[in-house]
Scaffold this active site. Structure first.
Site, short mmCIF file in Angstrom:
data_model
loop_
_atom_site.label_atom_id
_atom_site.label_comp_id
_atom_site.label_asym_id
_atom_site.label_seq_id
_atom_site.Cartn_x
_atom_site.Cartn_y
_atom_site.Cartn_z
CE LYS A 30 -4.42 0.94 0.29
NZ LYS A 30 -5.76 -0.15 -0.04
N1 GLU Z 1 -7.38 0.32 -3.04
C1 GLU Z 1 -8.09 -1.07 -3.28
C2 GLU Z 1 -8.12 -1.83 -1.85
O1 GLU Z 1 -8.07 -1.53 -0.87
C3 GLU Z 1 -7.77 -1.71 -4.55
C4 GLU Z 1 -6.16 -2.30 -4.57
C5 GLU Z 1 -6.13 -2.75 -5.95
O2 GLU Z 1 -6.58 -2.89 -6.81
O3 GLU Z 1 -4.74 -3.17 -5.84
O4 GLU Z 1 -8.40 -3.13 -2.29
#
Ligand code: GLU
Length: 418
Positions: free
Chosen positions: A106
């Protein structure tokens, strides 16, 4: 921030609770409890008035055991390293739970994106992408949108990375606009996925979807698409909210018209067909399904007693604190945990990545059918384990995911080994 409200402490506590149900060697318990690597960068960005402002950004790789790290980038004024750590760990479990070949990561920048002009946002994104150049790549770490970032942000990221490489590399990022190699269905995937999983849960619990009263906190990408999808299934969306406040109409809101209103006006609160309520009141409305689709720490020990939903479908990551969860569980509230409930986004991100690597694109119907299949299978796996072990759905989902990551870690072994 109290301990209860620190997302990283919460993620580790959830981990500790789930890992107890597994028989893992102590080194693995420790290994998976910590991030693999963390990147912190302070970088300058030129503002429209000529000043240069310094920003802080993070990218955390929690696990690379099952594949490249996957996870979004968040732009929010309250981003912290601990928050990004938690979100990265949840991505590891989320990807393992829906069985896609990724680890978890993240990123985030401490910034309120609403205060920046489009040009400043572009400068910020391009500079951060250059700083992330050490980490990201279609085989190593694949970012995506999260709170405060959009398909446009991902297009700038993809362009900047591609400029450094000298050729277009669409698979470096997901959640891109379709015209630069994005996938059909990705933009609404998280919200539609919330509906698929919630619909399955309601069937199990004997709650009909048609006419069910649904309350949605947050009307961004996840909340608005979840509200739309539930509305299309015949549920009655009786309340929604955004950062400015909430809107309540016991007869049910006309969600498609409300979405158009928000596109034009930027908020749900000026919609004339409902009563203005606060975000706090919204969480305590009597309803069949409550979908928290905003930030972490929304349902806490302070308001959990007052929550009157039968099902909580966690569209956001980490919306329910541990103490709140105890209270709700004791009262029989069924919680669909974030790592299961909102996994539709990363699942279609996986489809987008595969399409990008192959330069071969699928139709929307196929994408949605595959998405539902994957989410329903993950739901059934969790439900079965929860029944077998007599545990809640979050513990089951987390344990199942940890088990899959641990199995891969054991098979890969420790390098180097004498
Ligand atoms: N930000 C989204 C999540 O928390 C999507 C992450 C992604 O598609 O890699 O799952």
């Amino acid at each position: 921030m109290s301990l209860e409200h620190n997302p990283w402490q919460m993620a580790q506590a959830q981990y500790d609770r789930a890992v107890r149900h597994l028989d893992l060697p102590p080194y693995l318990v420790d290994y998976l409890r910590h991030p693999r690597r963390e990147f912190i960068v302070n970088f300058p960005v030129q503002m429209d008035d000529g000043r240069v402002r310094l920003f802080t950004g993070y990218r955390v790789h929690h696990s690379t055991v099952r594949g490249p790290t996957k996870g979004g980038i968040r732009y929010h004024q309250n981003v912290t390293l601990d928050e990004v750590r938690a979100l990265a760990m949840w991505m590891t479990w989320k990807c393992a739970l829906v069985n896609i070949p990724y680890g978890g990561g993240k990123g985030g920048i401490v910034v309120d994106p609403r205060e920046l002009s489009p040009n400043e946002l572009e400068n910020l994104t391009r500079r951060f992408t250059s700083e992330l150049g050490l980490l990201i790549g279609p085989d190593s770490d694949i970012p995506a949108p999260d709170m405060g970032t959009t398909p446009q942000t991902m297009a700038w990221l993809m362009d900047t990375y591609s400029m450094h490489r000298g050729h277009a590399v669409p698979a470096v990022v997901t959640g891109k606009p379709v015209s630069v190699g994005g996938s059909l269905g990705r933009n609404q995937a998280t919200g539609v996925g919330v509906m698929f999983v919630t619909r399955r849960a309601m069937r199990k619990l004997g709650i009909p979807v048609r006419g069910a009263r649904v309350v949605v906190q947050g009307f961004g990408n996840v909340g608005s698409n979840a509200a739309l999808a539930m509305h299309e299934q015949g549920a009655k969306v009786i309340a929604v909210s955004d950062v400015h406040g909430g809107l309540f109409n016991p007869e049910g809101l006309d969600v498609p018209a409300l979405v158009r209103h928000v596109e034009a006006e930027g908020t749900v609160t000026t919609w004339p067909h409902g009563e203005r309520i606060s975000n706090e009141t919204l969480l305590t409305l009597e309803c069949d399904v409550l979908i928290p689709a905003a930030l972490e720490n929304q349902i806490t020990a302070d308001n959990a007693e007052a929550v009157r939903a039968r099902v909580i479908a966690e569209g956001a990551n980490g919306p329910t604190t541990l103490e709140a969860e105890e209270i709700l569980r004791a009262r029989g509230t069924f919680i669909i945990p974030d790592i299961l409930c909102n996994a539709g986004g990363v699942t279609v991100s996986y489809f987008e990545w595969v399409q990008g690597l192959q330069f071969y694109f699928w139709g929307e119907a196929e994408i949605l059918a595959r998405l539902e299949q994957i989410l329903v299978a993950a739901f059934e796996d969790c439900w079965r384990l929860a029944e077998e072990r007599g545990v809640d759905m979050r513990t089951a989902a987390t344990a199942l995911a940890i088990q899959r990551v641990a199995e891969a870690a054991e098979l890969r072994g420790v390098c180097p080994q004498l």
